[in-house]
Design an enzyme around this catalytic site. Structure first.
Site, mmCIF file in Angstrom:
data_model
loop_
_atom_site.group_PDB
_atom_site.id
_atom_site.type_symbol
_atom_site.label_atom_id
_atom_site.label_comp_id
_atom_site.label_asym_id
_atom_site.label_seq_id
_atom_site.Cartn_x
_atom_site.Cartn_y
_atom_site.Cartn_z
ATOM 1 N N ASP A 1 -0.325 5.128 0.743
ATOM 2 C CA ASP A 1 -0.650 6.090 1.792
ATOM 3 C C ASP A 1 -0.567 5.425 3.158
ATOM 4 O O ASP A 1 -1.259 4.444 3.428
ATOM 5 C CB ASP A 1 -2.069 6.646 1.591
ATOM 6 C CG ASP A 1 -2.175 7.515 0.346
ATOM 7 O OD1 ASP A 1 -1.348 8.421 0.191
ATOM 8 O OD2 ASP A 1 -3.090 7.283 -0.467
ATOM 9 N N ASP B 1 0.856 -1.170 0.000
ATOM 10 C CA ASP B 1 0.000 0.000 0.000
ATOM 11 C C ASP B 1 0.902 1.233 0.000
ATOM 12 O O ASP B 1 2.089 1.159 0.348
ATOM 13 C CB ASP B 1 -0.904 -0.022 1.230
ATOM 14 C CG ASP B 1 -1.897 1.119 1.240
ATOM 15 O OD1 ASP B 1 -2.529 1.366 0.192
ATOM 16 O OD2 ASP B 1 -2.030 1.782 2.278
#
Length: 355
Positions: A28, A26
């Site tokens: 963010d 991922d």
């Protein structure tokens, strides 16, 4: 795929970057926040990549194109190309293309990432409900997305046009804190129309399928900061996961996690990719041990105690909270909770560990 109830974090004798062929990272809250690299991310990913691990960047944020994301990563010191980036915009575009004719018009409520992904699938992005769209797609459009865009979506959805959403994350981390995510915007249209969208992003299968198709991963490790997207997505896909505590999830939320939100591994940050994960041993009756720490249940509270003065494992990082203690606490909390959420008080135990 049948899933078992996880009642303790897993162990790995060697570095995770050697045990798995591909890290599905991922962005963010894991690699960066507010546009700036998170501490230790750049150097850790360099070591993992140089050691042969394939790095793929998987984001529910549909705003930016893979080219833009790759350029940003490279600027931060994490070399990446567009093919290394998989977005929920790509996943939802594939989902739409499977249900409408090639060349069909799609009303876009979001940013350039959605428009590029739709064109890649032979679909035509349009801006108005009056453009006779065959579908409506909604993705994160940034903090400046005009309110009128939600009205356009509502007009079309209320007429029965199929509605799709890139993801339904209610929040998104930023440099200034936690901001409303695409899920909050989806709720606006849901309230106005009473309809339900088809959702592509994490934790749902279309995103996992898109990721595997684009990376060719055979033994992937999902790396994320969110229990309800990254970790649940790994659970749904039947693959292992590493939770890092640099984003949305904190230690208390981890202890309270339901089975589909329990990661295989947990670490403070991405440096966990380069280390082994100590095994958690023990039982509810005798307590759970990880490294120098023992955890259990006393009355209505979780308790933790340092059992010895070993090398400390990951706890040896200067100034770091006691990770092994947290792993032992996870075993105590998850075993007590079974297939539910742990109701026990963890405040004093977490304070003792520095969390």
């Amino acid at each position: 795929m049948e899933q078992r109830v996880r009642n303790r974090p897993g162990g790995s004798a060697g570095a995770l970057s050697e045990a798995y062929d591909t890290a599905l990272l991922d962005l963010d809250g894991v690699v960066y926040a507010g546009g700036e690299a998170i501490a230790h991310a750049v150097e850790t990913l360099e070591v993992a990549r140089d050691g042969g691990m394939h790095l793929a960047y998987v984001t529910n944020n549909a705003l930016r194109t893979p080219d833009a994301v790759a350029a940003h990563l490279t600027e931060l010191g994490v070399p990446a190309g567009p093919a290394d980036v998989i977005t929920s915009a790509q996943a939802v575009a594939r989902l739409i293309a499977e249900q409408v004719p090639r060349g069909a018009r799609v009303l876009v409520i979001g940013g350039e990432g959605l428009r590029v992904a739709l064109r890649e699938r032979g679909l035509e992005p349009v801006e108005s409900a009056d453009d006779d769209p065959a579908a409506v797609v909604q993705g994160y459009g940034g903090l400046e997305l005009p309110w009128g865009r939600f009205a356009e979506a509502s007009y079309a959805v209320a007429r029965g046009v199929p509605w799709f959403a890139s993801n339904t994350d209610l929040t998104i981390p930023s440099g200034r804190g936690i901001a409303p995510g695409n899920g909050a915007a989806v709720e606006v249209v849901r309230i106005a129309t009473g309809a339900e969208p088809q959702v592509a992003g994490k934790p749902l299968p279309p995103m996992h399928r898109e990721t595997i198709l684009r990376t060719g991963a055979e033994r992937p490790l999902v790396v994320g900061d969110r229990l309800d997207t990254d970790i649940e997505g790994a659970f749904n896909g039947g693959v292992d996961s590493l939770l890092v505590l640099t984003g949305v999830t904190d230690a208390a939320q981890l202890l309270a996690a339901v089975p589909e939100h329990r990661p295989t591994y947990v670490d403070a940050d991405l440096r966990g990719l380069l280390t082994g994960q100590p095994e958690v041993t023990g039982s509810a009756a005798d307590g759970f041990r990880c490294g120098d720490w023992t955890a259990g249940v006393l009355g209505d509270a979780l308790v933790v105690d340092r059992a010895g003065e070993g090398d400390g494992g990951a706890d040896a990082r200067p100034g770091a909270p006691a990770l092994d203690g947290l792993r032992a606490l996870c075993a105590a909390a998850w075993t007590h909770a079974g297939d539910g959420s742990c109701p026990l008080d963890a405040g004093k135990a977490l304070a003792a560990l520095g969390w």
